[in-house]
Design a protein around this motif. Sequence first.
Motif, mmCIF file in Angstrom:
data_model
loop_
_atom_site.group_PDB
_atom_site.id
_atom_site.type_symbol
_atom_site.label_atom_id
_atom_site.label_comp_id
_atom_site.label_asym_id
_atom_site.label_seq_id
_atom_site.Cartn_x
_atom_site.Cartn_y
_atom_site.Cartn_z
ATOM 1 N N TYR A 263 0.818 -1.228 0.000
ATOM 2 C CA TYR A 263 0.000 0.000 0.000
ATOM 3 C C TYR A 263 0.845 1.269 0.000
ATOM 4 N N TRP A 264 2.117 1.136 0.364
ATOM 5 C CA TRP A 264 2.983 2.322 0.320
ATOM 6 C C TRP A 264 3.173 2.823 -1.106
ATOM 7 N N LEU A 265 3.013 1.941 -2.108
ATOM 8 C CA LEU A 265 3.134 2.381 -3.499
ATOM 9 C C LEU A 265 2.070 3.439 -3.791
ATOM 10 N N TRP A 266 0.873 3.236 -3.255
ATOM 11 C CA TRP A 266 -0.209 4.197 -3.461
ATOM 12 C C TRP A 266 0.009 5.457 -2.634
ATOM 13 N N VAL A 267 0.271 5.270 -1.336
ATOM 14 C CA VAL A 267 0.432 6.423 -0.432
ATOM 15 C C VAL A 267 1.601 7.295 -0.905
ATOM 16 N N GLY A 268 2.749 6.661 -1.127
ATOM 17 C CA GLY A 268 3.943 7.409 -1.538
ATOM 18 C C GLY A 268 3.759 8.049 -2.896
ATOM 19 N N GLY A 269 3.185 7.296 -3.842
ATOM 20 C CA GLY A 269 3.017 7.808 -5.202
ATOM 21 C C GLY A 269 2.150 9.055 -5.221
#
Lengths: 463, 223
Positions: A263-269
Amino acid sequence: MSIKYQSQKIAEYFYTFAVVLFLVQVVVGIIAALQFIWPSFFILNFNTIRTLHINALVVWLLTGLMGATYYVVPEESETELWSLPLAKLQFWATVVAITAVVLGYIWMGLNPQANSPIMGITPLNEGREYIEAPRWADVLIVISVLLFLFINFMTMLKTKKWTGIQGTLIGGLTVLALMYLPGMFYTKSMVKDQFWWWWVVHLWVEGAWEVIAGALLAFMLMKVVGARREVVEKWMYIEVGFVMFTGILGTGHHYYWIGTPGYWLWVGGIFSSLEPLPLLFMVWDAFRTTREARNVENRAGLYYTVAHAIFNFVGAGLWGVIHTLPQINKWTHGTQITTAHGHLAFYGAYVLLVLAMIYITLPAIRGVKAFNASRAFQSFWWMTISMVFIVLTITGAGMVQVYMERLMGLDYVAVKANYNMWFWILRAIFGVGFLIGVGIFVIDFFRLGKEPAPAVTAAPERL
Amino acid sequence: MSNKAARNLFILGSLFFFAIFLGLTYDTMGKLDKRAPEITEQVNAGKMVWHKYDCIGCHTILGNGSYFAPDLTKATERKPKGYLKRFLMDPKSANPNASMPKLGIRDEEADDLIAFLDWNSKVDTNGWPPKPILAAAGGVAGKELTEGQKLYQSLGCAACHLIDGIGGTTGPELTTVGARRDRAWLIGHFKNPEEYVKNSAMPKVEAPEADIEKLADYMITLK
């Protein structure tokens, strides 16, 4: 230009130490650049040289910001510092501690076994990028920063002015001190090690430090063009607010590939894509505020202030956002693209910030009415043009590396030693150009106000 | 918007986003151990060796570090462990072209460090580093690969050797190996490299006799 409170002079102590370390940083930077061409050049290996390069950077920027704060707080609070002797003690203690740490790095570089763990702790170098300083030094650094915050806080408490600028400045510095703590404990897992390490590194440079930059930008705009406090403070709050809203969760762009959940891919992106926006506000703010300004006495100060806003946006904002989306970062992560971003971001966001603060406050500290700004402009152009080309060459090297190593599957060493060799040579040449700029700046720093005043205070503008 | 409203937006908004960040951090901490193998005493000892020699001052791991030398996240997948151990203790004895200095890493330290690197290679990194597109494509331009070429790929020879500019640089280049060596020499060398090349850092090729012959057949076509 002159200071209102004698204790503001303490700023010059910190500036001097910062300027010396700046020179050290750039000299070792050139050694590092040459080691990309000849890996065995110099008696110290690349890891020691690089540790010195990035630690000198962080420390000189921090001491520069400390000096700036000691200048700003008495001015904003309209009183002398709470305790000048304590501030001097804090300065000398910092110098001694930093010198000891540097000697430790060099000793370890000459004899790696000297860093053998004692009771599970490496005594000279923690072996963690940016926070290499050993644990005993961490403790000293924390004490120094707490003492620094305490002196400034007590000063503010004397008059209780609580202006927006000094409140935001001290707020940013407090977060800075707190965010050093997640780097001070050992974890057995390399994933957790890097997870907490990014709390320090990211929440410093893309959080607390940008808040400090926002506060100092507001202060400088008031100083150089006489902007109205209500206006600059309101925009400051909006800018640093957006820095935090995007920057805190923007930490996620470091949690794509280190073993952290998807989920960090979404949050960070999402959040890190928005990080350039507050930096763009700052550029707009600087232009809007200074466009109408006439009769600016300190043109060098104005120049560096506006340049800081622009290169903060270009270096930290644009050069960051180009590789922040996971789809792109998957290929660029851990390549020279990151190095390029790091160089321009630190130069724009913080090097120019500290230099701007020096050009705005130093003439007042030395009681100079007008000073010849020609060296300030010369050093600016030498440094800025050189840095832009350093960054373009490293970006080029990064693009070649991404294409050949990551996409085509060529060996790392083959790409570095063959296909990127020209970029390393050009980078070293521009590095010398940067050193010339720094040299001019250092001379200017030590001579400003100590030469006979120019006959004509300001040359007539040719338009 | 008044200044006070802007200030409150800044403070409360920052606290709001920090609270979300703390929540995500808490959730992540609970998941990390399941995404990586167990950390043994040796893996932890290897991590201390990693810090002691400031390896991150030149290398990256999980993509973070100094970009001066190769990323080591998948080091133990890419190179045989015997080769790695020898390289760590004395880089130039394993690869005369190595630019890594001899740091004085001891026998036991090298074993620990390899265990640490092996642990890192097994962390679930959401698919990073990605497989290179060309290497993943296998056959180039629709041309069918020979048995020997397939073996060259599946045995991972390209991790160390270079053919026509593609592959690693730690072993000798093989672009024209067919002009230098005959079939018998190649087969014998695959079975026991050290018998043919003194102090060779190459591991024995663990494959059936028939495959070793096919690999040698491919090698002699390289002229």
